[in-house]
Design a protein around this motif. Structure first.
Motif: not given
Length: 73
Positions: A30-31, A33-34, A37, A39-40
């Motif tokens: 999940a982290n 992927s963030i 993408n 989004k971090a």
């Protein structure tokens, strides 16, 4: 955001999957992927170091500064 994360590009160049990289870096899917993408909001230097080691690259290969255009009101 003025910082663009090109993790997906480096992963494709190194032919590494998200799962494979997550296991090597010891980060959750999940982290990662963030981060992948764009989004971090932040990244730890230890995580960046582990990603660079796993992908055999430099931080500048992953992080890119893009100047934002100013909007007039």
């Amino acid at each position: 955001m003025a910082i663009n994360i090109n993790l997906d590009v480096m992963m494709a160049m190194r032919k590494k999957s998200l799962t494979e990289l997550a296991n090597e870096v010891d980060i959750t899917l999940a982290n990662l992927s963030i981060l992948k993408n764009n989004k971090a909001k932040a990244i730890r230097f230890s995580t960046l170091e582990a990603i660079c080691k796993a992908l055999d690259c430099q931080p500048g290969d992953i992080l890119q500064y893009i100047e934002e255009e100013e909007t007039e009101n």
